[in-house]
Motif scaffolding. Structure first.
Motif: not given
Length: 640
Positions: A535-546, A563-576
């Protein structure tokens, strides 16, 4: 007025922190009426107060500060004098009139200080008031004026500096030469050459350095020709100056073709300098020998001698020595090079690098012969040299290195073969992947294969996905993403269901790397994997997608147990950058654990969520420093 009284009380407080705060406030307010008090504060026992008063005075600036500070140049205390000099230099043009007024001061030291400060501030309008001082009664002042005129780099100063060459004091003449070298005006050339011929010691050395600086290519040729008879008679000159002249006459824009006599004369000069001088001087002498490029590798023994005498060499010196060997050898495999390699001396690694730089196919057998008796680091240099040579024979040797006992060497060999041999190396590189036991080496060979534009590479990676060994399947998935082949998507979908979570990680990461919009449905499935690393690998791969599908998947991931899945999900939502998720992010800020709170604060800052400031304020005193830092940054940004 009330505020001024408060400042005065703070300036005389027993508490140094209050005194410092007062200085800072005065500086921020640029309160000129406190200039005398700030000057007094320069004598404070507390260094923090002194520093604050310096900053305050320079912040206020202007002629009033310069005038108030000037008297410090006459203080007996060196500390106060240096503070005065520092402030006057920082004031720049604002201090000019004050400094100009000090140039006729009865204290010669103050005059010299004023000249030195003008020199550092480079005020061109000072020329007219400096010219008369070249005849000042004090030689230290005259010397400072000469250097100052040079730093101003004005052609108008040349006649004055040439006159100073006749000064009775050697130090003044030396400074005048330095000034002329800084101005770089051709009118100084003949007088300086005259000094080289007639003077000695410090003056001669300074003159040749100045001549080297201001000479054109044609001038440098003439100067070296003039010096040649004196060099032949054994007169010593600045090695640095002669080398600088040589660099000009042998530069790409020069059509100078020296005679053999010229080369031999200066070869003797540099050889003697190499024997007589310190480490820096020896390096300069080697540079001179390399510029001469005498036949048959003459002078190369000095390079070996220098290397053997060193305990260690930094990268810059090593690169210089490689270039020197290349120049002195005339890009030929000299017997001296082979002999030193055979002896296994300290020179071995540098010679190997030089052979690679020369790209000598004739050196391949010599390098191959070394392999059995060198250490790992040296073996790696041999591989790099073979790659640089790039001949058919070097490629054949590189194949052997794929089976080296050193993993780093295997990496370098794979990378070299992918660029040199291309498609013809594919089979051997896949064989190397299959027998490799170290993950980092497998990854390097896989990435090297992906650089080869051949269908056999794609087929090879697909074949790896069927291997029993999970690391090989992982490399197959990794490689397909690296080559960026859209046709690989169906194969990667299958790999995303592999029993090994490492293979699934690689598969999802590769699908993300492909950047295919219609692959998103498959990629976000990875967020439902039962392995957190996937899951964490997928989240890191989604950077830049929208897109909506990405947003929906990330919102769902906010509920994940990790917790780290939630952490990266929050950051990516901010980037969207979509504001309809602000409420969900605020909920994470309020209810989740510290790392997620910090991520939520950063996401809100990224979204520009100004309405969240009041809620963020509730966390400014949070016990976790990462949360406090993220919250403070967000509040500061959102309030702007």
């Amino acid at each position: 007025m009330e505020n001024n009284d408060s400042m005065r009380e703070m300036l005389v407080s027993q508490d140094p922190y209050l005194r410092r705060d007062a200085c800072e406030a005065i500086g921020d307010g640029r309160m000129e009426e406190f200039i005398p008090a700030l000057v007094t504060a320069l004598r404070d026992d507390d260094p923090g107060v002194r520093e604050a008063s310096i900053h305050a005075l320079t912040s206020i600036g202007g002629e009033k500060v310069a005038s108030a500070i000037a008297h410090l140049l006459g203080e007996e205390s060196a500390v106060l004098r240096n503070i005065g000099i520092e402030i006057l230099e920082l004031l720049g043009p604002d201090a000019f009139m004050t400094l100009a007024g000090l140039l006729d001061h009865e204290d010669d030291d103050i005059v010299k200080f004023a000249v030195d400060i003008i020199s550092n501030t480079r005020e061109e309008r000072s020329l007219s008031i400096l010219f008369p001082l070249i005849s000042h009664r004090n030689p230290n002042v005259r010397a400072s004026v000469a250097v100052c005129l040079g730093r101003l780099k004005s052609p108008e100063a040349v006649p004055v500096l040439l006159k100073a060459l006749e000064d009775t004091e050697e130090w003044v003449r030396f400074s005048a030469i330095e000034g002329l070298g800084l101005v770089r005006d051709g009118r100084a050339l003949e007088p300086l050459i005259g000094l080289i011929k007639t003077d000695s010691g410090l003056i001669k050395e300074a003159a040749i350095d100045a001549v080297a600086k201001l000479s054109s290519i044609e001038d440098a040729v003439a100067v070296l020709a003039t010096l040649k008879p004196m060099v032949r008679k054994g007169r010593s000159f600045s090695t640095n100056g002669i080398v600088e002249l040589m660099e000009k006459v042998f530069s790409p824009g020069s059509d100078f073709r020296p005679s053999l006599e010229f080369k031999k004369t200066y070869f003797s000069f540099f050889s003697k300098a190499f024997e007589d001088e310190d480490r820096h001087g020896k390096l300069k002498a080697l540079r001179g020998l390399a510029l001469l490029r005498l036949p048959a590798g003459e002078g190369i023994d000095r390079v070996f001698c220098f290397i053997e005498a060193q305990n260690e060499l930094d990268e810059e010196t090593e690169a210089f020595l490689v270039d020197t060997i290349v120049a002195l050898s005339g890009r030929r495999l000299l017997p001296e090079l082979k002999e030193n390699l055979k002896q296994g001396s300290k020179c071995l690694r540098i010679i190997v690098k030089a052979l690679g730089e020369m790209k000598l196919a004739a050196a391949v057998p010599v390098l191959q012969h070394l392999v059995a008796r060198v250490a790992k680091n040296e073996m790696r240099e041999i591989v790099v040299a073979l790659e640089s040579i790039g001949s058919t024979s070097s490629i054949e040797v590189l194949y052997q290195f794929l089976e080296s006992s050193d993993g780093h060497t295997r990496k370098i060999a794979a990378r070299a073969l992918s660029s040199l041999a291309g498609p013809s190396a594919v089979s051997s590189l896949f064989d190397a992947v299959r027998r490799e036991s170290y993950r980092d080496v497998m990854e390097e060979i896989t990435d090297s294969l992906a650089l080869i534009p051949a269908d056999s590479v794609r087929k090879g990676f697909i074949a790896l996905l069927e291997a029993d060994n999970e690391q090989l399947r992982e490399m197959g998935a990794r490689g397909l993403g690296a080559i960026g082949d859209e046709e690989a998507l169906d194969v990667l979908k299958k790999a995303a269901k592999d029993t090994s979570h490492n293979v699934r990680k690689a598969a999802y990461k590769s699908m993300a790397r492909l950047g295919i919009p219609y692959a998103i449905d498959e990629i976000v499935k990875g967020l439902n994997d039962d392995n957190d690393d996937v899951k964490l690998s997928v989240l890191k791969g989604l950077g830049g997608w929208s897109g909506e599908k990405i947003k929906s998947a990330l919102v769902h991931a906010l509920m994940d147990r990790n917790i780290w899945v939630r952490y990266h999900s929050v950051l990516l939502l901010g980037e969207l950058g979509e504001h309809d998720v602000e409420g969900l992010i605020i909920e994470k800020l309020v209810k989740d654990e510290a790392p997620v709170k910090a991520a939520a604060a950063r996401a809100l800052e990224r979204l520009g969520a100004t309405e969240s400031v009041d809620i963020l304020m509730q966390f400014v005193d949070h016990p976790d420093p990462s949360v406090r830092g993220a919250v403070e940054s967000a509040i500061e940004s959102l309030r702007c």
